[in-house]
Write a protein that holds these residues in place. Structure first.
Motif, PDB file in Angstrom:
ATOM      1  N   ASN A  99      -4.930  -0.352  -1.365  1.00  0.00           N
ATOM      2  CA  ASN A  99      -4.315  -0.124   0.037  1.00  0.00           C
ATOM      3  C   ASN A  99      -4.883   1.083   0.584  1.00  0.00           C
ATOM      4  O   ASN A  99      -5.135   1.435   1.775  1.00  0.00           O
ATOM      5  CB  ASN A  99      -3.110  -0.231   0.208  1.00  0.00           C
ATOM      6  CG  ASN A  99      -2.350  -0.293   1.643  1.00  0.00           C
ATOM      7  OD1 ASN A  99      -2.983  -1.024   2.451  1.00  0.00           O
ATOM      8  ND2 ASN A  99      -1.441   0.450   2.012  1.00  0.00           N
ATOM      9  N   ALA A 126      -2.276  -7.917   1.420  1.00  0.00           N
ATOM     10  CA  ALA A 126      -1.763  -8.322   2.852  1.00  0.00           C
ATOM     11  C   ALA A 126      -0.805  -8.162   3.327  1.00  0.00           C
ATOM     12  O   ALA A 126      -0.766  -7.648   4.698  1.00  0.00           O
ATOM     13  CB  ALA A 126      -2.143  -9.858   2.762  1.00  0.00           C
ATOM     14  N   GLY A 127       0.288  -8.011   2.629  1.00  0.00           N
ATOM     15  CA  GLY A 127       1.671  -7.585   3.029  1.00  0.00           C
ATOM     16  C   GLY A 127       1.543  -5.960   3.466  1.00  0.00           C
ATOM     17  O   GLY A 127       2.152  -5.398   4.449  1.00  0.00           O
ATOM     18  N   LYS A 183      -1.285  -4.262   4.319  1.00  0.00           N
ATOM     19  CA  LYS A 183      -1.879  -4.116   5.421  1.00  0.00           C
ATOM     20  C   LYS A 183      -1.356  -4.539   6.714  1.00  0.00           C
ATOM     21  O   LYS A 183      -1.641  -3.825   7.716  1.00  0.00           O
ATOM     22  CB  LYS A 183      -3.234  -5.047   5.217  1.00  0.00           C
ATOM     23  CG  LYS A 183      -4.220  -4.604   4.146  1.00  0.00           C
ATOM     24  CD  LYS A 183      -4.781  -3.407   4.517  1.00  0.00           C
ATOM     25  CE  LYS A 183      -5.951  -2.858   3.371  1.00  0.00           C
ATOM     26  NZ  LYS A 183      -6.417  -1.622   3.572  1.00  0.00           N
ATOM     27  N   GLY A 184      -0.239  -5.328   6.536  1.00  0.00           N
ATOM     28  CA  GLY A 184       0.445  -5.723   7.711  1.00  0.00           C
ATOM     29  C   GLY A 184       1.414  -4.745   8.209  1.00  0.00           C
ATOM     30  O   GLY A 184       2.220  -5.092   9.313  1.00  0.00           O
ATOM     31  N   ASP A 201       3.272  -1.831   9.876  1.00  0.00           N
ATOM     32  CA  ASP A 201       2.939  -0.773  11.119  1.00  0.00           C
ATOM     33  C   ASP A 201       2.804   0.616  10.480  1.00  0.00           C
ATOM     34  O   ASP A 201       3.707   1.095  10.064  1.00  0.00           O
ATOM     35  CB  ASP A 201       3.932  -1.152  12.153  1.00  0.00           C
ATOM     36  CG  ASP A 201       3.392  -0.253  13.690  1.00  0.00           C
ATOM     37  OD1 ASP A 201       2.480   0.363  13.613  1.00  0.00           O
ATOM     38  OD2 ASP A 201       4.276  -0.492  14.438  1.00  0.00           O
ATOM     39  N   GLU A 232      10.031  -3.671   4.387  1.00  0.00           N
ATOM     40  CA  GLU A 232       8.992  -4.253   4.921  1.00  0.00           C
ATOM     41  C   GLU A 232       8.270  -5.442   4.156  1.00  0.00           C
ATOM     42  O   GLU A 232       7.897  -6.436   4.753  1.00  0.00           O
ATOM     43  CB  GLU A 232       7.941  -3.374   5.387  1.00  0.00           C
ATOM     44  CG  GLU A 232       8.224  -2.501   6.627  1.00  0.00           C
ATOM     45  CD  GLU A 232       8.819  -3.221   7.648  1.00  0.00           C
ATOM     46  OE1 GLU A 232       7.881  -4.086   8.212  1.00  0.00           O
ATOM     47  OE2 GLU A 232       9.921  -2.797   8.741  1.00  0.00           O
ATOM     48  N   VAL A 266       7.437 -10.822   1.778  1.00  0.00           N
ATOM     49  CA  VAL A 266       6.433 -11.208   1.072  1.00  0.00           C
ATOM     50  C   VAL A 266       6.496 -11.332  -0.178  1.00  0.00           C
ATOM     51  O   VAL A 266       5.967 -12.383  -1.208  1.00  0.00           O
ATOM     52  CB  VAL A 266       5.290 -10.184   1.508  1.00  0.00           C
ATOM     53  CG1 VAL A 266       3.991 -10.500   0.585  1.00  0.00           C
ATOM     54  CG2 VAL A 266       4.851 -10.177   2.941  1.00  0.00           C
TER      55      VAL A 266
END
Length: 297
Positions: A95, A181-182, A184-185, A187, A212, A216
């Protein structure tokens, strides 16, 4: 000519899928439940007599059943914990973004493209004491005297680890891709606000990243815990539940009870208990995914 309302058209469109769902889900489940209350004639494999809860009593009083349950629990704990920690660490590294991270991310997809039985065969050849590369590397490094020193698939002390290796190699990329993916999502403005407020990286990770990622993480853990609980292919290819039941999980024990010993009533009762256990696990996880206001209700 018939004129259907909008709701009737919707029902008509989902009817084929619903029929298929009934045939391939509810019918086998109903038959499984009914079979669990009967004893079977071994020669003809037909229902012999109604025994009520006799099969359940027999299963719950069997030491082999609890041994298989314990092996399943061990297998889940050993594989999922390692897979999640490794997957999370690698996802955090990827990431951050660096040169070549895209290629590495793509390479992690390779194990996901393989069937579990293929993974089992790959590790069976790698862990072979005769021509396996794993023992040969250990021998070249001077960690063991000869490649035959560790019998990964026929020694009860190592067979369980061999099965865990195959599952970890196969499933860890799923956690990497899912958690990445989580990440990257999330904010990025949340981290910027936290930095302005003087939060450290550890505090940002604890109070932003983890909350957050909670949905996931919960979904990923649920899917792979259920997947590990019913693992069969790779374990069967590697050890067939041996040696001496060292790797005999509940799925393996179920298969042997039904297909080898033809104890259909016992296997049906065991399978229904297994379904109840899996549903209980799924309920606990889905409850965690519910919004706080629904918890209060």
């Amino acid at each position: 000519m018939f004129h259907l309302r909008k709701e009737q058209k919707k029902m008509l469109l989902i009817l084929p899928a619903f029929i298929i769902f009934l045939l391939f889900y509810f019918y086998p489940l109903g038959k499984l439940l009914v079979d669990s209350f009967y004893s079977f004639d071994i020669s003809s494999l037909t229902r012999e007599r109604f025994v009520g809860l006799g099969n359940y009593t027999k299963v719950l009083s069997s030491g082999k059943f609890y041994s298989a349950v314990w092996n399943t629990i061990r297998y889940i704990l050993c594989t999922i914990s390692v897979e999640f920690v490794l997957g999370f660490l690698v996802a955090l590294i990827l990431n951050r973004g660096f040169k070549g991270s895209g290629i590495i991310r793509t390479l992690f997809l390779v194990p996901l493209m393989l069937a579990p039985i293929v993974s089992g065969l790959i590790w069976k050849f790698m862990l072979s004491s005769q021509f396996g590369i794993f023992n040969q590397i250990l021998c070249d490094l001077g960690l063991i005297v000869s490649p035959e020193q560790i019998l990964w698939l026929s020694d009860g002390r190592f067979a369980f680890l061999a099965c865990c290796f195959a599952h970890i190699w196969l499933v860890t990329p799923f956690f990497i891709i899912t958690l990445l993916a989580g990440l990257k999502g999330i904010d990025q403005s949340l981290y910027e606000a936290a930095t302005i407020d003087g939060a450290s990286r550890r505090q940002s990770f604890r109070y932003i990243t983890i909350p957050e990622l909670k949905p996931v993480i919960s979904v990923a853990l649920l899917l792979k815990i259920l997947d590990a609980a019913r693992s069969f292919d790779a374990i069967w290819v590697l050890t067939e539940g041996g040696p001496a039941s060292a790797t005999e999980t509940l799925s393996i024990y179920l298969y042997k009870t039904h297909m080898r010993f033809h104890k259909i009533g016992d296997a049906s009762a065991m399978a229904f208990l297994f379904i109840i256990i899996l549903l209980g696990i799924a309920f606990c996880f889905t409850k965690q995914l519910m919004p706080d206001d629904q918890h209060e209700r």
